[in-house]
Design a protein around this motif. Structure first.
Motif, PDB file in Angstrom:
ATOM      1  N   VAL A 186       0.863  -1.190   0.000  1.00  0.00           N
ATOM      2  CA  VAL A 186       0.000   0.000   0.000  1.00  0.00           C
ATOM      3  C   VAL A 186       0.898   1.238   0.000  1.00  0.00           C
ATOM      4  O   VAL A 186       1.846   1.333   0.794  1.00  0.00           O
ATOM      5  CB  VAL A 186      -0.918   0.005   1.245  1.00  0.00           C
ATOM      6  N   THR A 187       0.616   2.179  -0.905  1.00  0.00           N
ATOM      7  CA  THR A 187       1.467   3.374  -1.000  1.00  0.00           C
ATOM      8  C   THR A 187       0.723   4.666  -0.661  1.00  0.00           C
ATOM      9  O   THR A 187       1.354   5.715  -0.512  1.00  0.00           O
ATOM     10  CB  THR A 187       2.057   3.515  -2.423  1.00  0.00           C
ATOM     11  N   SER A 188      -0.601   4.610  -0.579  1.00  0.00           N
ATOM     12  CA  SER A 188      -1.319   5.800  -0.116  1.00  0.00           C
ATOM     13  C   SER A 188      -2.674   5.393   0.435  1.00  0.00           C
ATOM     14  O   SER A 188      -3.221   4.344   0.075  1.00  0.00           O
ATOM     15  CB  SER A 188      -1.495   6.810  -1.257  1.00  0.00           C
ATOM     16  N   VAL A 189      -3.180   6.220   1.352  1.00  0.00           N
ATOM     17  CA  VAL A 189      -4.540   6.009   1.864  1.00  0.00           C
ATOM     18  C   VAL A 189      -5.273   7.341   1.788  1.00  0.00           C
ATOM     19  O   VAL A 189      -4.653   8.407   1.899  1.00  0.00           O
ATOM     20  CB  VAL A 189      -4.547   5.490   3.332  1.00  0.00           C
ATOM     21  N   ALA A 190      -6.577   7.278   1.583  1.00  0.00           N
ATOM     22  CA  ALA A 190      -7.328   8.528   1.452  1.00  0.00           C
ATOM     23  C   ALA A 190      -8.787   8.347   1.842  1.00  0.00           C
ATOM     24  O   ALA A 190      -9.686   8.758   1.115  1.00  0.00           O
ATOM     25  CB  ALA A 190      -7.225   9.059   0.027  1.00  0.00           C
ATOM     26  N   ALA A 191      -9.022   7.697   2.977  1.00  0.00           N
ATOM     27  CA  ALA A 191     -10.417   7.545   3.418  1.00  0.00           C
ATOM     28  C   ALA A 191     -10.445   7.228   4.910  1.00  0.00           C
ATOM     29  O   ALA A 191      -9.562   6.514   5.421  1.00  0.00           O
ATOM     30  CB  ALA A 191     -11.100   6.423   2.640  1.00  0.00           C
ATOM     31  N   TYR A 192     -11.440   7.735   5.595  1.00  0.00           N
ATOM     32  CA  TYR A 192     -11.624   7.417   7.007  1.00  0.00           C
ATOM     33  C   TYR A 192     -12.010   5.952   7.143  1.00  0.00           C
ATOM     34  O   TYR A 192     -12.823   5.482   6.355  1.00  0.00           O
ATOM     35  CB  TYR A 192     -12.734   8.303   7.604  1.00  0.00           C
ATOM     36  N   PRO A 193     -11.491   5.175   8.050  1.00  0.00           N
ATOM     37  CA  PRO A 193     -10.557   5.484   9.136  1.00  0.00           C
ATOM     38  C   PRO A 193      -9.121   5.045   8.797  1.00  0.00           C
ATOM     39  O   PRO A 193      -8.364   4.728   9.709  1.00  0.00           O
ATOM     40  CB  PRO A 193     -11.116   4.652  10.281  1.00  0.00           C
ATOM     41  N   LEU A 194      -8.773   5.000   7.496  1.00  0.00           N
ATOM     42  CA  LEU A 194      -7.433   4.522   7.128  1.00  0.00           C
ATOM     43  C   LEU A 194      -6.394   5.522   7.628  1.00  0.00           C
ATOM     44  O   LEU A 194      -6.625   6.735   7.628  1.00  0.00           O
ATOM     45  CB  LEU A 194      -7.330   4.334   5.609  1.00  0.00           C
ATOM     46  N   ASN A 195      -5.240   5.001   8.039  1.00  0.00           N
ATOM     47  CA  ASN A 195      -4.219   5.877   8.613  1.00  0.00           C
ATOM     48  C   ASN A 195      -2.836   5.431   8.135  1.00  0.00           C
ATOM     49  O   ASN A 195      -2.702   4.385   7.474  1.00  0.00           O
ATOM     50  CB  ASN A 195      -4.320   5.868  10.146  1.00  0.00           C
ATOM     51  N   PRO A 196      -1.774   6.195   8.452  1.00  0.00           N
ATOM     52  CA  PRO A 196      -0.454   5.874   7.890  1.00  0.00           C
ATOM     53  C   PRO A 196       0.119   4.516   8.290  1.00  0.00           C
ATOM     54  O   PRO A 196       1.075   4.053   7.654  1.00  0.00           O
ATOM     55  CB  PRO A 196       0.440   7.026   8.382  1.00  0.00           C
ATOM     56  N   SER A 197      -0.497   3.870   9.286  1.00  0.00           N
ATOM     57  CA  SER A 197       0.036   2.549   9.667  1.00  0.00           C
ATOM     58  C   SER A 197      -0.123   1.539   8.519  1.00  0.00           C
ATOM     59  O   SER A 197       0.536   0.500   8.488  1.00  0.00           O
ATOM     60  CB  SER A 197      -0.666   2.029  10.930  1.00  0.00           C
ATOM     61  N   LEU A 198      -1.012   1.860   7.603  1.00  0.00           N
ATOM     62  CA  LEU A 198      -1.264   0.950   6.472  1.00  0.00           C
ATOM     63  C   LEU A 198      -0.196   1.087   5.379  1.00  0.00           C
ATOM     64  O   LEU A 198      -0.025   0.189   4.538  1.00  0.00           O
ATOM     65  CB  LEU A 198      -2.653   1.273   5.886  1.00  0.00           C
ATOM     66  N   LEU A 199       0.512   2.224   5.364  1.00  0.00           N
ATOM     67  CA  LEU A 199       1.496   2.464   4.298  1.00  0.00           C
ATOM     68  C   LEU A 199       2.637   1.442   4.369  1.00  0.00           C
ATOM     69  O   LEU A 199       3.186   1.198   5.454  1.00  0.00           O
ATOM     70  CB  LEU A 199       2.059   3.883   4.397  1.00  0.00           C
ATOM     71  N   GLY A 200       2.964   0.857   3.247  1.00  0.00           N
ATOM     72  CA  GLY A 200       4.023  -0.150   3.199  1.00  0.00           C
ATOM     73  C   GLY A 200       3.529  -1.554   3.517  1.00  0.00           C
ATOM     74  O   GLY A 200       4.262  -2.529   3.352  1.00  0.00           O
ATOM     75  N   ARG A 201       2.261  -1.661   3.944  1.00  0.00           N
ATOM     76  CA  ARG A 201       1.714  -2.995   4.268  1.00  0.00           C
ATOM     77  C   ARG A 201       1.589  -3.839   3.013  1.00  0.00           C
ATOM     78  O   ARG A 201       1.153  -3.378   1.966  1.00  0.00           O
ATOM     79  CB  ARG A 201       0.318  -2.857   4.891  1.00  0.00           C
ATOM     80  N   LYS A 202       1.993  -5.099   3.150  1.00  0.00           N
ATOM     81  CA  LYS A 202       1.889  -6.031   2.035  1.00  0.00           C
ATOM     82  C   LYS A 202       0.458  -6.576   1.972  1.00  0.00           C
ATOM     83  O   LYS A 202      -0.162  -6.789   3.016  1.00  0.00           O
ATOM     84  CB  LYS A 202       2.878  -7.183   2.286  1.00  0.00           C
TER      85      LYS A 202
END
Lengths: 179, 222
Positions: B144-160
């Protein structure tokens, strides 16, 4: 209840787009089906099916019209058939309607003046076609659009949609299969 | 059939290309549109500059075009790029990763028809959790390289994207109606490896920026 899905695509890679999308709707609703290309259809397939869906194909593919003789069985078939886009064009051609050119691509709002497989009043549909057919004799048109977008034979359970219900009107397919 | 595919760098474009190759078609080039508009309706932008590395790993020519990303004008830029691919590589069709977006799909269909090209959308209407599972099954390494919706947050970035991710995104779908494949722009992805690549891409540096529920991760590849 067993549905026969008939593929009309010349290029097999298009199946993922025009056939698999309908298979998924049937699978998700636990409706039994089997699939065959129109060139591989056997008499037994038509006998084994309770209802038939003739699937669409790509914008550039009009090969099915050159092979219309493969669909002559439709004339004397009495079980329910739903023709989607190229499927509706096939039904129209079998019933001697005239081919016309008009491109429509994308979302469009249609007004269903009478209920058609669960659709009534204004509904958004997805279009993808370069051609259409005039209304065949002994068929009724259900939308107030200039060109026939949803048709039914006046005596037989023969339905056609020029639009692609598998995109925005999945319930139409279920309505056809289950009722 | 000789085909080009629209390459954003994300899972959908590469999985669609993979299916085209599996179906026996010849992938002759990839087309990437670099949009300056991060809110483009047509093109997803995070990590798009890295598509050069992906194309190199596939030994494919990359036809890269810039667009300002203004609505509808960006379609002219896309048309020019596809036309160039037709002239240069003699392609007979285009493969896209469109799943649900009638906006994207219909516009590409119109361009292909105008240029007398077949348009293949092998993921069209595909159930989104099924798509994520297919990626894992077919050996796609996607982050994951970007998030843009509630409740997604930066902890998801880089997740496989793995089984655990699919389980979590399914819960988010149920609770917050997050589109599990991110096609509504809820999140964007980047493919580090897949069966089309000759080598896995390695991240050597990353930079995370954003605020609230809109975050992106810029990566530097080896």
């Amino acid at each position: 209840m067993k549905i026969l899905l008939i593929k009309t695509n010349k290029e097999s890679f298009h199946e993922l787009e025009f056939v698999r999308s309908i298979e998924n709707i049937l699978k998700n609703n636990k409706i039994k089906f089997f699939t065959s290309h129109y060139k591989d259809l056997k008499k037994q397939d038509l006998k084994n099916a309770d209802k038939i869906i003739i699937c669409g194909t790509s914008l550039k593919d009009n090969h099915f019209l050159k092979n219309i003789d493969y669909f002559k069985w439709i004339e004397n078939y009495n079980k329910p058939i739903l023709g989607i886009c190229s499927g509706m064009q096939i039904i129209s051609k079998i019933f001697k309607a005239k081919l016309k050119h008009r491109q429509e691509i994308g979302l469009k709002t249609l007004n269903f003046k009478k209920e058609f497989l669960g659709l009534k009043n204004k509904k958004e549909v997805y279009e993808l076609h370069n051609n259409y057919f005039d209304l065949p004799k002994n068929f009724t048109k259900f939308t107030d659009s200039k060109i026939p977008q949803a048709i039914k034979h006046n005596q037989k359970p023969l339905y056609g949609t020029l639009f692609h219900p598998e995109v925005r009107n999945k319930n139409l397919i279920l309505e056809f299969c289950l009722f | 059939m000789k085909l080009a595919f629209l390459l954003s760098g994300g899972k959908d474009s590469l999985y669609a290309a993979y299916l085209a190759k599996q179906a026996g078609h010849e992938l002759v080039c990839a087309i990437t549109i670099y949009s300056k508009n991060k809110d483009s309706y047509m093109f997803h932008t995070p990590c798009v500059e890295k598509t050069k590395k992906q194309a190199k790993s596939m030994s494919l020519s990359l036809l890269a075009c810039k667009t300002k990303g203004e609505k509808e004008k960006e379609l002219k830029d896309l048309e020019k790029a596809i036309k160039k691919a037709k002239q240069k590589y003699n392609i007979q069709g285009i493969v896209t990763g469109a799943i649900e977006s009638c906006y994207q799909a219909s516009r590409i269909q119109k361009i292909c028809d105008k240029l007398n090209l077949e348009c293949f959308n092998p993921l069209w209407q595909k159930p989104q959790l099924e798509l994520l599972n297919d990626l894992i099954k077919n050996g796609f390494k996607v982050i994951v390289t970007s998030v843009a919706a509630y409740p997604l947050n930066p902890s998801l970035l880089g997740r496989k994207i793995d089984k655990k991710f699919i389980h979590e995104i399914k819960l988010l779908q149920e609770k917050f109606k997050i589109n599990p494949a991110g096609e509504g722009g809820e999140f964007e992805t980047f493919v580090l490896n897949c069966p089309l690549f000759s080598n896995s891409l390695k991240i050597i540096d990353k930079k995370i920026t954003g605020k609230n529920n809109s975050w992106k991760m810029e990566v530097k590849l080896k």
